[in-house]
Design an enzyme around this catalytic site. Structure first.
Site, PDB file in Angstrom:
ATOM      1  N   SER A 193      -0.191  -2.424  -2.787  1.00 11.68           N
ATOM      2  CA  SER A 193      -1.011  -1.240  -3.041  1.00 11.68           C
ATOM      3  C   SER A 193      -2.210  -1.629  -3.911  1.00 11.68           C
ATOM      4  O   SER A 193      -2.999  -2.473  -3.513  1.00 11.68           O
ATOM      5  CB  SER A 193      -0.163  -0.134  -3.677  1.00 11.68           C
ATOM      6  OG  SER A 193      -0.812   1.107  -3.617  1.00 11.68           O
ATOM      7  N   GLU A 316       3.156   4.430   5.944  1.00 10.34           N
ATOM      8  CA  GLU A 316       2.576   4.429   4.593  1.00 10.34           C
ATOM      9  C   GLU A 316       2.395   5.834   4.008  1.00 10.34           C
ATOM     10  O   GLU A 316       2.650   6.081   2.836  1.00 10.34           O
ATOM     11  CB  GLU A 316       1.197   3.751   4.618  1.00 10.34           C
ATOM     12  CG  GLU A 316       1.173   2.300   5.033  1.00 10.34           C
ATOM     13  CD  GLU A 316       1.437   1.339   3.895  1.00 10.34           C
ATOM     14  OE1 GLU A 316       1.781   1.793   2.792  1.00 10.34           O
ATOM     15  OE2 GLU A 316       1.316   0.125   4.132  1.00 10.34           O
ATOM     16  N   HIS A 410       5.198   3.718   2.097  1.00 11.41           N
ATOM     17  CA  HIS A 410       4.442   2.899   1.153  1.00 11.41           C
ATOM     18  C   HIS A 410       5.371   2.324   0.086  1.00 11.41           C
ATOM     19  O   HIS A 410       6.135   3.050  -0.543  1.00 11.41           O
ATOM     20  CB  HIS A 410       3.369   3.776   0.492  1.00 11.41           C
ATOM     21  CG  HIS A 410       2.372   3.021  -0.314  1.00 11.41           C
ATOM     22  ND1 HIS A 410       1.493   2.122   0.227  1.00 11.41           N
ATOM     23  CD2 HIS A 410       2.090   3.049  -1.651  1.00 11.41           C
ATOM     24  CE1 HIS A 410       0.714   1.628  -0.725  1.00 11.41           C
ATOM     25  NE2 HIS A 410       1.065   2.172  -1.867  1.00 11.41           N
TER      26      HIS A 410
END
Length: 504
Positions: A193, A316, A410
Protein backbone atom coordinates in the site's frame (compact mmCIF):
# COMPACT_ATOMS: atom_id res chain seq x y z
CA UNK A 1 16.25 -15.34 27.03
CA UNK A 2 19.07 -12.90 26.41
CA UNK A 3 20.61 -12.99 22.94
CA UNK A 4 24.06 -12.05 21.72
CA UNK A 5 25.36 -8.52 21.96
CA UNK A 6 26.10 -6.89 18.61
CA UNK A 7 28.36 -3.95 17.89
CA UNK A 8 27.01 -1.30 15.52
CA UNK A 9 28.92 1.64 14.11
CA UNK A 10 27.72 3.84 17.00
CA UNK A 11 27.61 1.39 19.94
CA UNK A 12 26.58 -1.97 21.41
CA UNK A 13 23.04 -3.42 21.33
CA UNK A 14 21.53 -6.32 23.23
CA UNK A 15 18.45 -8.12 21.94
CA UNK A 16 16.80 -11.45 22.70
CA UNK A 17 16.77 -15.00 21.37
CA UNK A 18 13.19 -16.14 20.68
CA UNK A 19 12.36 -19.62 19.33
CA UNK A 20 15.70 -19.92 17.63
CA UNK A 21 15.73 -16.43 16.09
CA UNK A 22 17.70 -13.39 17.28
CA UNK A 23 15.51 -10.30 17.66
CA UNK A 24 16.41 -6.65 18.23
CA UNK A 25 13.50 -4.25 18.69
CA UNK A 26 13.37 -0.48 19.01
CA UNK A 27 16.74 0.15 17.36
CA UNK A 28 17.21 3.86 16.76
CA UNK A 29 18.29 4.69 13.19
CA UNK A 30 18.09 8.51 13.45
CA UNK A 31 17.94 11.17 16.13
CA UNK A 32 14.53 11.91 17.62
CA UNK A 33 12.69 14.20 15.11
CA UNK A 34 11.41 16.46 17.88
CA UNK A 35 11.81 20.06 19.03
CA UNK A 36 14.23 21.74 16.61
CA UNK A 37 14.20 18.66 14.32
CA UNK A 38 10.44 18.66 13.75
CA UNK A 39 9.87 19.20 10.00
CA UNK A 40 13.60 18.69 9.41
CA UNK A 41 15.53 15.92 7.67
CA UNK A 42 16.61 12.96 9.83
CA UNK A 43 20.05 13.20 11.41
CA UNK A 44 22.36 10.26 12.24
CA UNK A 45 22.38 8.94 15.80
CA UNK A 46 25.19 9.85 18.17
CA UNK A 47 27.64 7.35 19.62
CA UNK A 48 26.70 5.81 22.96
CA UNK A 49 28.67 4.06 25.66
CA UNK A 50 27.82 0.78 27.34
CA UNK A 51 25.24 -1.69 26.01
CA UNK A 52 21.87 -0.35 24.89
CA UNK A 53 18.79 -2.51 25.44
CA UNK A 54 16.96 -3.56 22.24
CA UNK A 55 14.24 -5.81 23.66
CA UNK A 56 11.03 -3.77 23.34
CA UNK A 57 9.52 -2.06 20.31
CA UNK A 58 10.02 1.69 20.10
CA UNK A 59 7.07 4.10 20.04
CA UNK A 60 4.83 4.14 16.98
CA UNK A 61 4.62 7.35 14.92
CA UNK A 62 1.85 9.80 15.93
CA UNK A 63 -1.33 8.76 14.10
CA UNK A 64 -5.09 8.36 14.44
CA UNK A 65 -5.54 5.01 16.17
CA UNK A 66 -8.13 3.13 14.15
CA UNK A 67 -9.32 -0.36 15.04
CA UNK A 68 -6.97 -2.11 12.62
CA UNK A 69 -3.89 -0.41 14.09
CA UNK A 70 -4.97 -1.08 17.69
CA UNK A 71 -5.67 -4.72 16.89
CA UNK A 72 -2.20 -5.14 15.42
CA UNK A 73 -0.30 -3.74 18.39
CA UNK A 74 1.62 -6.21 20.52
CA UNK A 75 0.43 -4.48 23.67
CA UNK A 76 3.51 -2.60 24.85
CA UNK A 77 3.96 0.16 22.28
CA UNK A 78 3.26 3.78 23.01
CA UNK A 79 2.78 6.58 20.50
CA UNK A 80 5.41 9.30 20.41
CA UNK A 81 6.90 11.81 18.03
CA UNK A 82 10.26 10.22 18.87
CA UNK A 83 9.61 7.25 16.56
CA UNK A 84 12.73 6.74 14.39
CA UNK A 85 13.17 3.05 15.18
CA UNK A 86 13.55 -0.21 13.33
CA UNK A 87 13.38 -3.90 14.29
CA UNK A 88 15.52 -6.85 13.20
CA UNK A 89 14.98 -10.62 13.04
CA UNK A 90 18.00 -12.77 12.14
CA UNK A 91 18.78 -16.49 12.35
CA UNK A 92 22.15 -15.61 13.88
CA UNK A 93 24.41 -12.61 14.44
CA UNK A 94 27.28 -14.30 12.62
CA UNK A 95 29.40 -13.68 9.52
CA UNK A 96 27.14 -15.59 7.08
CA UNK A 97 26.00 -12.46 5.17
CA UNK A 98 22.39 -13.45 4.53
CA UNK A 99 20.07 -11.58 2.16
CA UNK A 100 18.34 -8.68 3.92
CA UNK A 101 14.64 -7.83 3.48
CA UNK A 102 13.59 -4.37 4.69
CA UNK A 103 9.83 -3.98 5.20
CA UNK A 104 8.21 -0.56 4.71
CA UNK A 105 4.73 -0.61 6.31
CA UNK A 106 1.67 0.97 4.72
CA UNK A 107 -1.35 2.88 6.00
CA UNK A 108 -2.12 5.72 3.55
CA UNK A 109 0.92 7.58 4.95
CA UNK A 110 -1.12 8.42 8.05
CA UNK A 111 -1.25 5.15 10.06
CA UNK A 112 0.97 2.13 10.59
CA UNK A 113 4.24 1.03 12.18
CA UNK A 114 6.89 -1.60 11.71
CA UNK A 115 5.90 -3.20 15.02
CA UNK A 116 2.41 -4.39 13.99
CA UNK A 117 2.03 -8.10 14.73
CA UNK A 118 1.19 -8.85 11.08
CA UNK A 119 4.78 -7.78 10.21
CA UNK A 120 6.51 -10.12 12.68
CA UNK A 121 9.61 -11.20 10.79
CA UNK A 122 10.27 -14.37 12.80
CA UNK A 123 9.03 -17.06 10.40
CA UNK A 124 10.18 -15.24 7.26
CA UNK A 125 13.70 -15.05 8.73
CA UNK A 126 13.59 -18.65 9.93
CA UNK A 127 12.06 -20.25 6.82
CA UNK A 128 14.10 -18.23 4.35
CA UNK A 129 17.40 -17.91 6.24
CA UNK A 130 17.24 -14.14 5.66
CA UNK A 131 17.54 -11.08 7.88
CA UNK A 132 14.24 -9.19 8.15
CA UNK A 133 14.05 -5.52 9.11
CA UNK A 134 10.87 -3.49 9.70
CA UNK A 135 10.93 0.28 9.98
CA UNK A 136 8.95 3.26 11.25
CA UNK A 137 8.83 6.59 9.44
CA UNK A 138 7.04 9.88 10.08
CA UNK A 139 3.37 9.98 9.04
CA UNK A 140 0.63 12.48 8.26
CA UNK A 141 1.52 16.15 8.29
CA UNK A 142 4.75 15.45 10.19
CA UNK A 143 6.04 13.28 7.36
CA UNK A 144 4.15 14.10 4.17
CA UNK A 145 2.96 17.69 3.89
CA UNK A 146 5.11 20.24 2.09
CA UNK A 147 5.33 23.62 3.86
CA UNK A 148 8.49 24.77 2.10
CA UNK A 149 6.76 27.40 -0.05
CA UNK A 150 4.63 28.70 2.84
CA UNK A 151 7.46 29.32 5.30
CA UNK A 152 8.60 32.85 6.03
CA UNK A 153 12.12 34.18 5.70
CA UNK A 154 14.51 32.39 8.03
CA UNK A 155 12.04 29.57 8.76
CA UNK A 156 13.24 26.14 7.70
CA UNK A 157 10.73 23.46 6.77
CA UNK A 158 11.89 20.47 4.73
CA UNK A 159 9.69 18.16 2.69
CA UNK A 160 9.35 14.43 1.95
CA UNK A 161 10.32 13.72 5.54
CA UNK A 162 8.78 10.25 5.67
CA UNK A 163 10.61 9.38 2.47
CA UNK A 164 13.82 10.83 3.89
CA UNK A 165 13.32 8.69 7.01
CA UNK A 166 13.11 5.60 4.80
CA UNK A 167 16.39 6.52 3.12
CA UNK A 168 17.98 7.15 6.54
CA UNK A 169 16.88 3.71 7.74
CA UNK A 170 18.35 2.10 4.61
CA UNK A 171 21.64 3.93 5.20
CA UNK A 172 21.65 2.56 8.75
CA UNK A 173 21.07 -0.94 7.37
CA UNK A 174 23.90 -0.50 4.85
CA UNK A 175 26.29 0.56 7.62
CA UNK A 176 25.29 -1.92 10.32
CA UNK A 177 23.44 -5.00 9.11
CA UNK A 178 26.57 -7.13 8.67
CA UNK A 179 26.87 -7.25 12.47
CA UNK A 180 23.42 -8.90 12.57
CA UNK A 181 24.28 -11.65 10.07
CA UNK A 182 23.12 -9.76 6.97
CA UNK A 183 24.70 -8.81 3.66
CA UNK A 184 24.79 -5.01 3.23
CA UNK A 185 25.26 -5.51 -0.52
CA UNK A 186 22.14 -7.65 -0.94
CA UNK A 187 19.19 -5.69 0.44
CA UNK A 188 15.64 -6.06 -0.86
CA UNK A 189 13.07 -3.40 0.01
CA UNK A 190 9.45 -4.50 0.16
CA UNK A 191 6.26 -2.82 1.25
CA UNK A 192 2.49 -2.77 0.83
CA UNK A 193 0.00 0.00 0.00
CA UNK A 194 1.70 3.26 1.05
CA UNK A 195 4.74 1.06 1.71
CA UNK A 196 4.46 -0.21 -1.86
CA UNK A 197 4.21 3.38 -3.08
CA UNK A 198 7.36 4.07 -1.05
CA UNK A 199 9.10 1.26 -2.94
CA UNK A 200 8.09 2.51 -6.40
CA UNK A 201 9.14 6.02 -5.34
CA UNK A 202 12.48 5.04 -3.74
CA UNK A 203 13.47 3.42 -7.03
CA UNK A 204 13.71 6.98 -8.41
CA UNK A 205 15.25 8.81 -5.41
CA UNK A 206 18.91 9.63 -6.16
CA UNK A 207 20.04 9.42 -2.52
CA UNK A 208 18.62 5.88 -2.25
CA UNK A 209 20.77 4.52 -5.08
CA UNK A 210 23.14 1.81 -3.89
CA UNK A 211 21.17 1.16 -0.69
CA UNK A 212 19.15 -1.78 -2.06
CA UNK A 213 19.52 -4.36 -4.80
CA UNK A 214 15.94 -5.63 -5.38
CA UNK A 215 12.44 -4.19 -4.86
CA UNK A 216 9.03 -5.74 -4.14
CA UNK A 217 5.95 -3.50 -4.38
CA UNK A 218 2.74 -5.03 -3.00
CA UNK A 219 -0.46 -3.17 -3.94
CA UNK A 220 1.33 0.11 -4.57
CA UNK A 221 -0.36 3.22 -5.86
CA UNK A 222 2.60 4.38 -7.98
CA UNK A 223 0.87 7.53 -9.26
CA UNK A 224 -0.01 8.82 -5.76
CA UNK A 225 2.88 11.28 -5.92
CA UNK A 226 2.12 14.94 -6.45
CA UNK A 227 3.65 18.12 -7.80
CA UNK A 228 4.30 21.09 -5.53
CA UNK A 229 1.26 23.02 -6.74
CA UNK A 230 -1.15 20.15 -6.08
CA UNK A 231 0.52 19.36 -2.75
CA UNK A 232 0.27 22.99 -1.67
CA UNK A 233 -3.53 22.71 -1.65
CA UNK A 234 -3.25 20.08 1.09
CA UNK A 235 -0.80 22.15 3.15
CA UNK A 236 -2.93 25.29 2.93
CA UNK A 237 -6.10 23.43 3.90
CA UNK A 238 -4.23 21.82 6.81
CA UNK A 239 -3.30 25.26 8.15
CA UNK A 240 -6.92 26.38 7.75
CA UNK A 241 -8.12 23.42 9.81
CA UNK A 242 -5.70 24.44 12.57
CA UNK A 243 -6.61 28.12 12.31
CA UNK A 244 -3.04 29.09 11.47
CA UNK A 245 -2.88 32.14 9.23
CA UNK A 246 -0.26 33.38 6.80
CA UNK A 247 2.85 34.47 8.64
CA UNK A 248 2.10 32.11 11.56
CA UNK A 249 3.46 28.87 10.16
CA UNK A 250 6.19 28.91 12.81
CA UNK A 251 3.47 27.78 15.23
CA UNK A 252 3.65 24.30 13.68
CA UNK A 253 7.06 23.86 15.28
CA UNK A 254 5.63 23.92 18.81
CA UNK A 255 2.02 22.83 18.34
CA UNK A 256 1.02 19.81 20.48
CA UNK A 257 1.38 16.69 18.38
CA UNK A 258 -2.20 15.61 19.21
CA UNK A 259 -3.52 18.67 17.37
CA UNK A 260 -1.37 17.88 14.32
CA UNK A 261 -2.68 14.29 14.28
CA UNK A 262 -6.31 15.41 14.60
CA UNK A 263 -5.95 17.94 11.78
CA UNK A 264 -4.21 15.31 9.61
CA UNK A 265 -7.13 12.95 10.12
CA UNK A 266 -9.67 15.63 9.21
CA UNK A 267 -7.72 16.53 6.07
CA UNK A 268 -7.61 12.87 5.01
CA UNK A 269 -11.36 12.46 5.44
CA UNK A 270 -12.19 15.68 3.62
CA UNK A 271 -9.94 14.85 0.71
CA UNK A 272 -11.35 11.36 0.18
CA UNK A 273 -14.71 13.01 -0.57
CA UNK A 274 -13.55 16.09 -2.46
CA UNK A 275 -10.85 14.49 -4.66
CA UNK A 276 -11.57 10.75 -4.80
CA UNK A 277 -8.64 8.71 -6.01
CA UNK A 278 -6.00 11.01 -4.48
CA UNK A 279 -4.32 10.88 -1.07
CA UNK A 280 -3.87 13.90 1.18
CA UNK A 281 -0.41 12.66 2.16
CA UNK A 282 2.29 11.37 -0.15
CA UNK A 283 5.67 12.08 -1.73
CA UNK A 284 6.10 15.46 -3.43
CA UNK A 285 8.07 16.08 -6.60
CA UNK A 286 10.47 18.81 -5.49
CA UNK A 287 13.01 18.61 -8.32
CA UNK A 288 15.75 17.76 -5.84
CA UNK A 289 15.27 14.93 -3.34
CA UNK A 290 12.52 13.55 -5.61
CA UNK A 291 13.42 14.96 -9.04
CA UNK A 292 10.36 13.83 -11.02
CA UNK A 293 7.16 11.80 -10.91
CA UNK A 294 8.30 8.18 -10.38
CA UNK A 295 6.36 6.86 -13.38
CA UNK A 296 7.93 9.54 -15.62
CA UNK A 297 11.37 8.74 -14.19
CA UNK A 298 10.93 5.04 -14.92
CA UNK A 299 9.75 5.77 -18.45
CA UNK A 300 12.98 7.71 -18.91
CA UNK A 301 15.00 4.69 -17.82
CA UNK A 302 16.35 6.18 -14.59
CA UNK A 303 16.10 3.05 -12.40
CA UNK A 304 18.13 0.52 -14.33
CA UNK A 305 19.91 -2.28 -12.49
CA UNK A 306 17.31 -3.14 -9.82
CA UNK A 307 14.96 -6.10 -10.49
CA UNK A 308 11.30 -5.45 -9.56
CA UNK A 309 8.49 -7.70 -8.37
CA UNK A 310 5.13 -5.92 -8.34
CA UNK A 311 1.47 -6.86 -8.02
CA UNK A 312 -2.00 -6.24 -6.62
CA UNK A 313 -4.92 -8.15 -5.09
CA UNK A 314 -8.06 -9.15 -6.93
CA UNK A 315 -10.51 -7.52 -4.50
CA UNK A 316 -8.51 -4.49 -3.27
CA UNK A 317 -11.53 -2.21 -2.93
CA UNK A 318 -13.76 -4.30 -0.65
CA UNK A 319 -11.81 -3.26 2.47
CA UNK A 320 -12.22 0.43 1.63
CA UNK A 321 -15.94 -0.04 0.99
CA UNK A 322 -16.30 -0.77 4.72
CA UNK A 323 -14.70 2.55 5.69
CA UNK A 324 -16.59 5.76 6.40
CA UNK A 325 -15.60 7.65 4.38
CA UNK A 326 -13.82 5.30 1.96
CA UNK A 327 -10.29 6.35 1.00
CA UNK A 328 -10.71 5.23 -2.63
CA UNK A 329 -13.71 5.46 -5.00
CA UNK A 330 -16.23 2.77 -4.03
CA UNK A 331 -19.53 4.23 -5.25
CA UNK A 332 -20.80 5.82 -8.47
CA UNK A 333 -20.81 9.35 -7.05
CA UNK A 334 -17.11 9.10 -6.11
CA UNK A 335 -16.23 7.59 -9.48
CA UNK A 336 -18.07 10.38 -11.31
CA UNK A 337 -16.24 12.99 -9.24
CA UNK A 338 -12.88 11.28 -9.79
CA UNK A 339 -13.24 11.42 -13.58
CA UNK A 340 -14.65 14.95 -13.38
CA UNK A 341 -11.48 16.02 -11.56
CA UNK A 342 -9.03 14.08 -13.73
CA UNK A 343 -10.18 12.98 -17.19
CA UNK A 344 -13.92 13.44 -17.96
CA UNK A 345 -13.54 12.15 -21.53
CA UNK A 346 -12.33 8.78 -20.28
CA UNK A 347 -15.32 8.01 -18.06
CA UNK A 348 -17.66 6.47 -20.63
CA UNK A 349 -14.93 4.43 -22.32
CA UNK A 350 -13.75 3.01 -19.00
CA UNK A 351 -17.13 2.32 -17.40
CA UNK A 352 -18.19 0.52 -20.60
CA UNK A 353 -15.25 -1.85 -20.16
CA UNK A 354 -16.71 -3.20 -16.91
CA UNK A 355 -19.55 -5.70 -17.28
CA UNK A 356 -22.78 -4.59 -15.62
CA UNK A 357 -21.61 -1.14 -14.53
CA UNK A 358 -22.97 0.51 -12.33
CA UNK A 359 -23.53 -2.66 -10.29
CA UNK A 360 -21.43 -2.90 -7.13
CA UNK A 361 -18.84 -5.40 -8.36
CA UNK A 362 -18.01 -3.21 -11.37
CA UNK A 363 -17.88 -0.06 -9.23
CA UNK A 364 -15.41 -1.71 -6.84
CA UNK A 365 -13.40 -2.90 -9.83
CA UNK A 366 -13.02 0.68 -11.08
CA UNK A 367 -11.95 1.86 -7.61
CA UNK A 368 -9.41 -0.95 -7.39
CA UNK A 369 -8.03 -0.33 -10.87
CA UNK A 370 -7.91 3.46 -10.65
CA UNK A 371 -5.93 3.36 -7.42
CA UNK A 372 -3.82 0.23 -7.48
CA UNK A 373 -3.96 -2.15 -10.43
CA UNK A 374 -3.75 0.09 -13.51
CA UNK A 375 -0.99 2.39 -12.13
CA UNK A 376 0.93 -0.78 -11.19
CA UNK A 377 0.51 -2.09 -14.75
CA UNK A 378 1.75 1.23 -16.15
CA UNK A 379 4.74 1.09 -13.84
CA UNK A 380 5.53 -2.55 -14.68
CA UNK A 381 5.22 -1.89 -18.41
CA UNK A 382 7.65 1.01 -18.24
CA UNK A 383 10.02 -0.79 -15.87
CA UNK A 384 10.15 -3.94 -18.00
CA UNK A 385 11.62 -1.94 -20.89
CA UNK A 386 14.84 -1.49 -18.93
CA UNK A 387 15.03 -4.12 -16.19
CA UNK A 388 13.80 -7.57 -15.13
CA UNK A 389 10.22 -7.31 -13.88
CA UNK A 390 7.74 -9.85 -12.56
CA UNK A 391 4.05 -9.22 -11.90
CA UNK A 392 1.54 -11.08 -9.74
CA UNK A 393 -2.10 -10.92 -8.74
CA UNK A 394 -3.24 -12.34 -5.40
CA UNK A 395 -6.64 -14.04 -5.86
CA UNK A 396 -6.65 -16.55 -2.98
CA UNK A 397 -9.43 -16.19 -0.45
CA UNK A 398 -10.05 -18.36 2.57
CA UNK A 399 -13.51 -19.46 3.71
CA UNK A 400 -13.58 -16.61 6.23
CA UNK A 401 -12.83 -14.05 3.55
CA UNK A 402 -15.53 -15.46 1.29
CA UNK A 403 -18.08 -15.36 4.10
CA UNK A 404 -17.10 -11.78 5.03
CA UNK A 405 -17.47 -10.70 1.35
CA UNK A 406 -13.98 -9.19 1.55
CA UNK A 407 -12.40 -11.77 -0.74
CA UNK A 408 -8.76 -11.21 -1.67
CA UNK A 409 -8.90 -7.69 -0.33
CA UNK A 410 -6.29 -4.99 0.26
CA UNK A 411 -3.50 -6.22 2.54
CA UNK A 412 -4.67 -9.83 2.36
CA UNK A 413 -1.35 -11.08 1.00
CA UNK A 414 0.70 -9.73 3.93
CA UNK A 415 0.13 -12.63 6.39
CA UNK A 416 0.95 -15.00 3.53
CA UNK A 417 4.28 -13.30 2.78
CA UNK A 418 5.22 -13.16 6.48
CA UNK A 419 3.31 -16.32 7.48
CA UNK A 420 1.80 -14.43 10.40
CA UNK A 421 -1.48 -16.32 10.78
CA UNK A 422 -1.26 -15.87 14.55
CA UNK A 423 -1.56 -12.08 14.18
CA UNK A 424 -4.91 -10.36 14.76
CA UNK A 425 -5.63 -10.10 11.02
CA UNK A 426 -4.09 -13.51 10.31
CA UNK A 427 -6.36 -15.26 12.81
CA UNK A 428 -9.38 -13.68 11.15
CA UNK A 429 -8.22 -14.91 7.74
CA UNK A 430 -7.76 -18.55 8.80
CA UNK A 431 -10.85 -18.96 10.96
CA UNK A 432 -13.34 -21.58 9.74
CA UNK A 433 -10.59 -24.18 9.38
CA UNK A 434 -8.60 -22.61 6.53
CA UNK A 435 -5.16 -22.64 8.14
CA UNK A 436 -3.78 -25.76 6.43
CA UNK A 437 -4.73 -24.58 2.93
CA UNK A 438 -3.51 -21.04 3.68
CA UNK A 439 -0.13 -22.35 4.80
CA UNK A 440 0.35 -24.06 1.43
CA UNK A 441 -0.26 -20.77 -0.38
CA UNK A 442 2.01 -18.99 2.11
CA UNK A 443 4.89 -21.43 1.56
CA UNK A 444 4.74 -20.85 -2.20
CA UNK A 445 4.46 -17.08 -1.94
CA UNK A 446 7.14 -16.78 0.73
CA UNK A 447 9.38 -19.01 -1.38
CA UNK A 448 9.11 -16.62 -4.34
CA UNK A 449 9.83 -13.60 -2.12
CA UNK A 450 12.90 -15.28 -0.59
CA UNK A 451 14.20 -16.47 -3.98
CA UNK A 452 13.87 -12.91 -5.23
CA UNK A 453 15.82 -11.60 -2.23
CA UNK A 454 18.55 -14.21 -2.73
CA UNK A 455 18.90 -14.27 -6.51
CA UNK A 456 17.07 -11.22 -7.90
CA UNK A 457 14.66 -13.72 -9.47
CA UNK A 458 11.50 -15.19 -7.84
CA UNK A 459 12.05 -18.54 -9.55
CA UNK A 460 13.93 -21.40 -7.86
CA UNK A 461 17.45 -22.05 -9.20
CA UNK A 462 16.34 -25.33 -10.76
CA UNK A 463 13.91 -23.83 -13.25
CA UNK A 464 11.46 -21.14 -14.35
CA UNK A 465 7.92 -21.18 -13.02
CA UNK A 466 7.18 -17.49 -13.30
CA UNK A 467 8.05 -15.78 -16.63
CA UNK A 468 9.14 -12.15 -16.70
CA UNK A 469 6.63 -9.40 -17.41
CA UNK A 470 6.80 -7.43 -20.64
CA UNK A 471 4.58 -5.19 -22.77
CA UNK A 472 3.95 -7.92 -25.33
CA UNK A 473 2.72 -10.78 -23.16
CA UNK A 474 1.93 -9.22 -19.75
CA UNK A 475 2.60 -12.60 -18.07
CA UNK A 476 1.18 -12.51 -14.53
CA UNK A 477 1.41 -15.11 -11.76
CA UNK A 478 -1.99 -15.64 -10.13
CA UNK A 479 -1.71 -16.73 -6.50
CA UNK A 480 -4.68 -18.99 -5.69
CA UNK A 481 -5.41 -22.43 -4.28
CA UNK A 482 -3.32 -23.56 -7.24
CA UNK A 483 -1.06 -20.91 -8.76
CA UNK A 484 -1.03 -20.37 -12.50
CA UNK A 485 0.33 -18.00 -15.14
CA UNK A 486 -2.12 -15.82 -17.06
CA UNK A 487 -1.27 -13.85 -20.17
CA UNK A 488 -2.55 -10.25 -20.00
CA UNK A 489 -5.32 -10.68 -17.39
CA UNK A 490 -8.20 -8.23 -17.94
CA UNK A 491 -6.49 -7.01 -21.09
CA UNK A 492 -9.54 -5.13 -22.41
CA UNK A 493 -9.79 -3.18 -19.17
CA UNK A 494 -6.08 -2.39 -19.35
CA UNK A 495 -6.54 -1.00 -22.85
CA UNK A 496 -9.53 1.11 -21.78
CA UNK A 497 -7.40 2.90 -19.19
CA UNK A 498 -4.53 3.75 -21.56
CA UNK A 499 -3.60 7.43 -21.57
CA UNK A 500 -5.93 8.43 -18.73
CA UNK A 501 -4.94 11.58 -16.84
CA UNK A 502 -4.11 11.43 -13.15
CA UNK A 503 -3.90 13.86 -10.25
CA UNK A 504 -0.65 15.82 -10.39
Amino acid sequence: MIGSIVTTVKGHLQGTMENGICVWRGVRYAKAPIDGLRFRSPEPVDNWSGVMDAVDFGPVPPQPMDRAVRAGMSGNEKMDEDCSFLNIWSPRADDKKRPVMVWIPGGAYITGAGSLDMYNGHLLAKNGDVVVVSINYRLGALGYLDFTELAGEGEIFENNLGLRDQVASLKWVKENIEAFGGDPDNVTIFGESAGGNAVTTLLTVPSARGLFKQAIAESPAPTSVYGKGFARQFSERFLEILGIGKGEIHRLKTLPVQEIVAASHQLLQENSQEMPGSLAFGPVVDGDFLPDYPLDSIRSGRAEGIPLLIGTNRDEATLFDQMDPPLIPTNTAMIHKMFENTDPKAKERITNAYTNYPEKEAVLGIGRDATFHIPSVWYAEAYSRFEKTWMYRFDYKTAAMRISKLGATHGMEIPFAFQTFDSAFGKRIVSYGSRSAALKVSHRMQGHWVNFAKYGNPNPPEGEIWPKYDETNHYTLIFDKKDYIEKDPDGMIRLAWEGVGIYK
